[in-house]
Design an enzyme around this catalytic site. Structure first.
Site: not given
Length: 607
Positions: A370, A372, A374-375, A412, A416
């Site tokens: 996506c 970065d 990490w989501d 994160k 989050r």
């Protein structure tokens, strides 16, 4: 004179006795609250809970360094609340000293777990000041230089949950290293990428200096690394962040060659790159130095999956909360649910993961990213792996999946969720992990026999996502957890889960090792997860236990009881006295020498 003094003293004594007895009665109301090891009482207070379902309820509230606990004093209304302070998002004062109206002065508490709490106090003498200050302090410890409760608790478990996931062992289970992929420790001190784990799998032909040059061209230095490999066809799921193309359309020959090495490792003509973002967003990211892989990546095809960003997801869940708590409006329910777009987002995440799984299953390696990485990347990679690999559908395997794709690869969590942080309006907050667990739940509904774990596990995971009782979901990445000594100073959530595994097991589970699961990602087949999002409504709570599951558990227990009795009977048959009695009887059955478990393997529960 003497008599008047004695009268005064006796009155004082009487007053003291009556006040202490009433105090002891008050204390008795909360005296039996079971506290965790390391949990301490901070304050208890008479209060009115303004319940959205039962109206105003008098009782007493207890604040500890871990929870807010309320119990009603009215025997007619048996009501308790047990809220971990970590689940509190916001604490606000309601009304002022001159506020008019009943129960208009008190506290409003907004929770992260889909509920709000309102407490009313007497209006005279700043009666809420002490409880507000203490609640604010202990609900947001990091904003007050206090430790998170995970560092204070003294819980002990037989199994150390931190040992559930060992990266090298997990790579070995997948058949790595091999002649196409190698394991590197280039990141052992987090020098290559401070948000990646220390153990990485990369193409066999890549050199360490190649990895450093690729890191310079990927957002946050999150280079493409292997997450999972198909044992038969050797197709891999590779995850990373966006390339730093920028407005000028920068190129990086090392990055292009590196992606070609990933393609060659699988010997396919095209490498598929799944960009989780809508194409418009990916183009917009060029303005901030990001972007996507263009035509210069000659042996690759790029597919956008149209999954929205963290801000859209946050607003969507807020809208969902508005329509489910405290009351569900039946008359416009479907249109209200549709207006939140929550199930639409769940559908797009599942649909993207299905595409990834299908491409890998058909023998082609994929790269997923996506912005970065990490989501949305974690959502797609972990869900695709859940579809492809039955190991992750077991109770322990699912723990490994979360540790690997979410905890270790730097989702994160701190940003989050906002653990212990009072800044409730922080734009980094977003329910990305909640959405992932929702997608898992959707899969368990569509494949009720494919998962070893049950819904209770998913609810427990989400409760402790917020609670701050365990170290599992604290901080943003592995390097931050090392810095704060999470593994040595806190308890893992998996220590709790694995100490009582039987309550998290799915009685319908049927192991099928080679099966790939493709859920139907259409709005007709997706449901709102009522037992999570609407569970605080007492009407819903009464319906939570599935009668079918309950009956099945009863039948399984009955079967175990019968098997035990059969074993006891057989043991008594094989005792010396019974052998002597039967010594003259010829052995007519070949199965008589087999063990009870062998003899009764054909027993099936009638269902």
């Amino acid at each position: 004179m003497a008599s008047s003094v004695s009268v005064y003293n006796s009155n004082a004594l009487e007053t003291h006795i009556s006040s202490t007895s009433s105090e002891s009665l008050k204390m008795e109301l909360l005296a039996d609250v079971c506290l965790l090891p390391g949990e301490e009482r901070i304050i208890d207070k008479d209060i009115i809970y303004v319940c959205p379902f039962s109206g105003a309820v008098k009782g007493k509230v207890l604040i500890t360094n871990y929870r807010l606990y309320f119990r009603s004093s009215d025997p007619e209304v048996a009501l308790t609340l047990d809220v971990p302070l970590g689940a509190i998002n916001r604490v606000e004062k309601m009304g002022g000293a001159s506020s008019r109206g009943e129960n208009s002065y008190g506290l409003d508490i907004t929770c992260k777990d889909m509920r709000n709490l309102r407490f009313a106090l007497k209006q005279e003498g700043h009666s809420r000041r002490d409880i507000f200050d203490l609640l604010f302090k202990y609900a947001f410890p990091l904003s007050h230089s206090l430790p998170l409760f995970a560092y204070v608790t003294q819980e002990k478990y037989e199994e150390n949950g931190w040992n559930v996931y060992k990266p090298v062992e997990e790579f070995r289970r997948q058949g790595l290293p091999n002649n196409k992929w190698r394991i590197t420790f280039i990141n052992k001190n987090y020098e290559l990428c401070d948000t990646y784990p220390t153990v990485l799998a990369v193409p066999y032909k890549s050199k360490e200096e190649d990895l450093r040059r690729v890191a310079a061209f990927r957002s946050r230095a999150r280079i493409p690394v292997l997450s999972w490999i198909h044992r038969e066809n050797q197709a891999a799921i590779v995850r990373c962040s966006q390339p730093l193309v920028g407005m000028s359309g920068k190129r990086n020959k090392d990055d292009e060659r590196y992606l070609d090495l990933i393609r060659e490792a699988n010997e396919t003509t095209k490498l598929t790159i799944y960009d989780a973002r809508p194409s418009v967003n990916a183009v917009a990211n060029k303005a901030t130095g990001g972007g996507y892989e263009g035509d210069e990546y000659q042996n690759a095809e790029l597919i956008f999956l149209d999954i929205q960003n963290i801000h859209v997801m946050r607003e969507s869940l807020k809208k969902l909360k508005d329509i489910v708590y405290p009351n569900v409006e039946e008359s416009h329910w479907l249109s209200s649910l549709e207006s939140t777009h929550w199930l639409e987002h769940v559908k797009l995440v599942l649909s993207g993961a299905i595409q990834v799984a299908d491409r890998v299953s058909s023998g082609n390696s994929v790269v997923v990213h996506c912005s970065d990485g990490w989501d949305r990347t974690a959502q797609l990679s972990s869900l695709a792996m859940l579809m492809l690999d039955s190991h992750y559908r077991t109770l322990r395997g699912f723990q490994v999946l979360i540790e690997k794709e979410w905890v270790s690869f730097g989702h994160k969590f701190a940003s989050r969720i906002g653990h212990g942080d009072k800044n409730h309006a922080d734009q980094d907050r977003s329910p990305i992990f909640v959405q992932f667990i929702d997608c898992v739940w959707q899969m368990t509904k569509q494949f009720p026999t494919a998962f070893e774990f049950n819904e209770r596990l998913l609810l427990t995971i989400l409760d402790h996502l917020y609670s701050c009782r365990f170290g599992t979901f604290l901080y943003n990445c592995e390097s931050a957890r090392d810095q704060h000594e999470v593994r040595s100073k806190t308890v893992s959530l998996w220590s709790l889960v694995n100490s009582q595994m039987e309550i998290y097991l799915n009685p319908f589970y049927t192991p099928e090792s080679g099966r790939v699961l493709y859920p139907v990602a259409s709005m007709r087949h997706l449901e709102l997860w009522v037992t999570y999002y609407i569970r605080w409504n007492p009407r819903i709570r009464q319906q939570q236990q599935s009668p079918v599951e309950q009956r099945y558990k009863e039948l399984l227990a009955l079967r175990d009881e019968y098997l035990k009795k059969l074993e006891e009977l057989q043991l008594s048959d094989s005792s010396p006295s019974s052998r002597l009695a039967n010594s003259s009887t010829p052995n007519t059955s070949s199965s008589s020498s087999s063990t009870p478990s062998q003899q009764y393997t054909q027993l099936h529960t009638p269902f």
